[in-house]
Design a protein around this motif. Structure first.
Motif, PDB file in Angstrom:
ATOM      1  N   MET A   1       0.851  -1.178   0.000  1.00 36.94           N
ATOM      2  CA  MET A   1       0.000   0.000   0.000  1.00 36.94           C
ATOM      3  C   MET A   1       0.895   1.239   0.000  1.00 36.94           C
ATOM      4  O   MET A   1       1.926   1.272   0.658  1.00 36.94           O
ATOM      5  N   ILE A   2       0.486   2.234  -0.741  1.00 39.52           N
ATOM      6  CA  ILE A   2       1.215   3.496  -0.802  1.00 39.52           C
ATOM      7  C   ILE A   2       0.562   4.470   0.177  1.00 39.52           C
ATOM      8  O   ILE A   2      -0.635   4.723   0.111  1.00 39.52           O
ATOM      9  N   LYS A   3       1.360   4.999   1.101  1.00 35.15           N
ATOM     10  CA  LYS A   3       0.874   5.989   2.064  1.00 35.15           C
ATOM     11  C   LYS A   3       1.276   7.375   1.574  1.00 35.15           C
ATOM     12  O   LYS A   3       2.385   7.571   1.086  1.00 35.15           O
ATOM     13  N   CYS A   4       0.373   8.319   1.700  1.00 35.40           N
ATOM     14  CA  CYS A   4       0.635   9.699   1.297  1.00 35.40           C
ATOM     15  C   CYS A   4       0.815  10.553   2.556  1.00 35.40           C
ATOM     16  O   CYS A   4      -0.030  10.527   3.449  1.00 35.40           O
ATOM     17  N   HIS A   5       1.896  11.276   2.612  1.00 35.32           N
ATOM     18  CA  HIS A   5       2.210  12.099   3.780  1.00 35.32           C
ATOM     19  C   HIS A   5       1.893  13.581   3.550  1.00 35.32           C
ATOM     20  O   HIS A   5       2.457  14.455   4.209  1.00 35.32           O
ATOM     21  N   LEU A   6       0.964  13.836   2.643  1.00 37.76           N
ATOM     22  CA  LEU A   6       0.605  15.221   2.344  1.00 37.76           C
ATOM     23  C   LEU A   6       0.053  15.934   3.579  1.00 37.76           C
ATOM     24  O   LEU A   6       0.408  17.083   3.841  1.00 37.76           O
ATOM     25  N   SER A   7      -0.779  15.270   4.355  1.00 35.75           N
ATOM     26  CA  SER A   7      -1.371  15.921   5.530  1.00 35.75           C
ATOM     27  C   SER A   7      -0.286  16.341   6.525  1.00 35.75           C
ATOM     28  O   SER A   7      -0.359  17.423   7.108  1.00 35.75           O
ATOM     29  N   ARG A   8       0.744  15.503   6.701  1.00 40.62           N
ATOM     30  CA  ARG A   8       1.850  15.842   7.603  1.00 40.62           C
ATOM     31  C   ARG A   8       2.626  17.047   7.080  1.00 40.62           C
ATOM     32  O   ARG A   8       2.920  17.980   7.831  1.00 40.62           O
ATOM     33  N   LEU A   9       2.929  17.038   5.788  1.00 39.38           N
ATOM     34  CA  LEU A   9       3.667  18.153   5.190  1.00 39.38           C
ATOM     35  C   LEU A   9       2.871  19.455   5.281  1.00 39.38           C
ATOM     36  O   LEU A   9       3.427  20.509   5.572  1.00 39.38           O
ATOM     37  N   MET A  10       1.571  19.351   5.034  1.00 33.96           N
ATOM     38  CA  MET A  10       0.724  20.546   5.127  1.00 33.96           C
ATOM     39  C   MET A  10       0.710  21.072   6.554  1.00 33.96           C
ATOM     40  O   MET A  10       0.758  22.286   6.771  1.00 33.96           O
ATOM     41  N   GLY A  11       0.653  20.184   7.536  1.00 35.78           N
ATOM     42  CA  GLY A  11       0.675  20.596   8.934  1.00 35.78           C
ATOM     43  C   GLY A  11       1.975  21.281   9.300  1.00 35.78           C
ATOM     44  O   GLY A  11       1.977  22.313   9.984  1.00 35.78           O
ATOM     45  N   GLU A  12       3.083  20.731   8.827  1.00 33.43           N
ATOM     46  CA  GLU A  12       4.395  21.318   9.099  1.00 33.43           C
ATOM     47  C   GLU A  12       4.520  22.715   8.504  1.00 33.43           C
ATOM     48  O   GLU A  12       5.198  23.581   9.065  1.00 33.43           O
ATOM     49  N   HIS A  13       3.876  22.940   7.356  1.00 39.24           N
ATOM     50  CA  HIS A  13       3.939  24.238   6.680  1.00 39.24           C
ATOM     51  C   HIS A  13       2.727  25.116   6.982  1.00 39.24           C
ATOM     52  O   HIS A  13       2.574  26.186   6.397  1.00 39.24           O
ATOM     53  N   ILE A  31      -6.309  17.598  -4.258  1.00 39.72           N
ATOM     54  CA  ILE A  31      -5.577  17.729  -2.994  1.00 39.72           C
ATOM     55  C   ILE A  31      -6.342  17.044  -1.867  1.00 39.72           C
ATOM     56  O   ILE A  31      -5.754  16.359  -1.025  1.00 39.72           O
ATOM     57  N   THR A  32      -7.660  17.191  -1.854  1.00 37.92           N
ATOM     58  CA  THR A  32      -8.487  16.559  -0.820  1.00 37.92           C
ATOM     59  C   THR A  32      -8.333  15.040  -0.865  1.00 37.92           C
ATOM     60  O   THR A  32      -8.175  14.394   0.173  1.00 37.92           O
ATOM     61  N   ASN A  33      -8.363  14.459  -2.057  1.00 34.59           N
ATOM     62  CA  ASN A  33      -8.209  13.007  -2.191  1.00 34.59           C
ATOM     63  C   ASN A  33      -6.838  12.529  -1.715  1.00 34.59           C
ATOM     64  O   ASN A  33      -6.724  11.478  -1.085  1.00 34.59           O
ATOM     65  N   LEU A  34      -5.806  13.291  -1.999  1.00 31.78           N
ATOM     66  CA  LEU A  34      -4.470  12.935  -1.513  1.00 31.78           C
ATOM     67  C   LEU A  34      -4.393  13.092  -0.002  1.00 31.78           C
ATOM     68  O   LEU A  34      -3.848  12.239   0.701  1.00 31.78           O
ATOM     69  N   TYR A  35      -4.941  14.167   0.511  1.00 31.22           N
ATOM     70  CA  TYR A  35      -4.941  14.451   1.949  1.00 31.22           C
ATOM     71  C   TYR A  35      -5.633  13.328   2.725  1.00 31.22           C
ATOM     72  O   TYR A  35      -5.148  12.877   3.755  1.00 31.22           O
ATOM     73  N   ASP A  36      -6.770  12.875   2.201  1.00 29.44           N
ATOM     74  CA  ASP A  36      -7.555  11.815   2.850  1.00 29.44           C
ATOM     75  C   ASP A  36      -7.079  10.410   2.476  1.00 29.44           C
ATOM     76  O   ASP A  36      -7.668   9.423   2.905  1.00 29.44           O
ATOM     77  N   GLU A  37      -6.035  10.328   1.662  1.00 28.40           N
ATOM     78  CA  GLU A  37      -5.482   9.065   1.162  1.00 28.40           C
ATOM     79  C   GLU A  37      -6.533   8.228   0.451  1.00 28.40           C
ATOM     80  O   GLU A  37      -6.613   7.015   0.598  1.00 28.40           O
ATOM     81  N   LYS A  38      -7.355   8.898  -0.369  1.00 31.73           N
ATOM     82  CA  LYS A  38      -8.386   8.229  -1.149  1.00 31.73           C
ATOM     83  C   LYS A  38      -8.088   8.272  -2.652  1.00 31.73           C
ATOM     84  O   LYS A  38      -8.863   7.760  -3.442  1.00 31.73           O
ATOM     85  N   ALA A  39      -6.987   8.894  -3.023  1.00 30.03           N
ATOM     86  CA  ALA A  39      -6.641   9.025  -4.432  1.00 30.03           C
ATOM     87  C   ALA A  39      -6.335   7.654  -5.029  1.00 30.03           C
ATOM     88  O   ALA A  39      -5.640   6.840  -4.424  1.00 30.03           O
ATOM     89  N   VAL A  40      -6.862   7.416  -6.216  1.00 30.08           N
ATOM     90  CA  VAL A  40      -6.609   6.172  -6.929  1.00 30.08           C
ATOM     91  C   VAL A  40      -5.425   6.349  -7.868  1.00 30.08           C
ATOM     92  O   VAL A  40      -4.645   5.435  -8.098  1.00 30.08           O
ATOM     93  N   ARG A  41      -5.282   7.539  -8.409  1.00 30.64           N
ATOM     94  CA  ARG A  41      -4.157   7.842  -9.291  1.00 30.64           C
ATOM     95  C   ARG A  41      -3.802   9.319  -9.130  1.00 30.64           C
ATOM     96  O   ARG A  41      -4.616  10.116  -8.669  1.00 30.64           O
ATOM     97  N   ILE A  42      -2.579   9.652  -9.518  1.00 27.69           N
ATOM     98  CA  ILE A  42      -2.137  11.042  -9.451  1.00 27.69           C
ATOM     99  C   ILE A  42      -1.209  11.304 -10.630  1.00 27.69           C
ATOM    100  O   ILE A  42      -0.392  10.438 -10.997  1.00 27.69           O
ATOM    101  N   GLU A  43      -1.362  12.450 -11.225  1.00 28.39           N
ATOM    102  CA  GLU A  43      -0.538  12.824 -12.368  1.00 28.39           C
ATOM    103  C   GLU A  43       0.873  13.175 -11.899  1.00 28.39           C
ATOM    104  O   GLU A  43       1.061  13.741 -10.813  1.00 28.39           O
TER     105      GLU A  43
END
Length: 71
Positions: A1-13, A31-43
């Motif tokens: 499984m791929i985990k996205c750390h966008l929420s952590r990075l956003m919090g730090e910034h 961004i919402t889908n990445l933040y919630d780790e619901k994204a199926v694909r990303i460009e």
């Protein structure tokens, strides 16, 4: 499984979803889908823009976690 750390990075910034979407000119839902780790694909260009915004490597944004470690 791929985990996205966008929420952590956003919090730090101290950034909100709307701030990130506006800064990299990407739809808020992306961004919402990445933040919630619901994204199926990303460009690739979105990953590039996020790495530029947070001045990080792809490995800082995404992490592979084996299924056994997850539980």
């Amino acid at each position: 499984m791929i985990k996205c750390h966008l929420s952590r990075l956003m919090g730090e910034h101290k950034m909100k979803i709307a701030d990130v979407a506006r800064a990299i000119d990407v739809h808020r839902n992306t961004i919402t889908n990445l933040y919630d780790e619901k994204a199926v694909r990303i460009e690739i260009d979105v990953i590039d823009k996020l790495c530029q915004l947070f001045k990080c490597q792809v490995s800082d944004l995404f992490e592979f976690v084996a299924e056994a470690e997850e539980k």
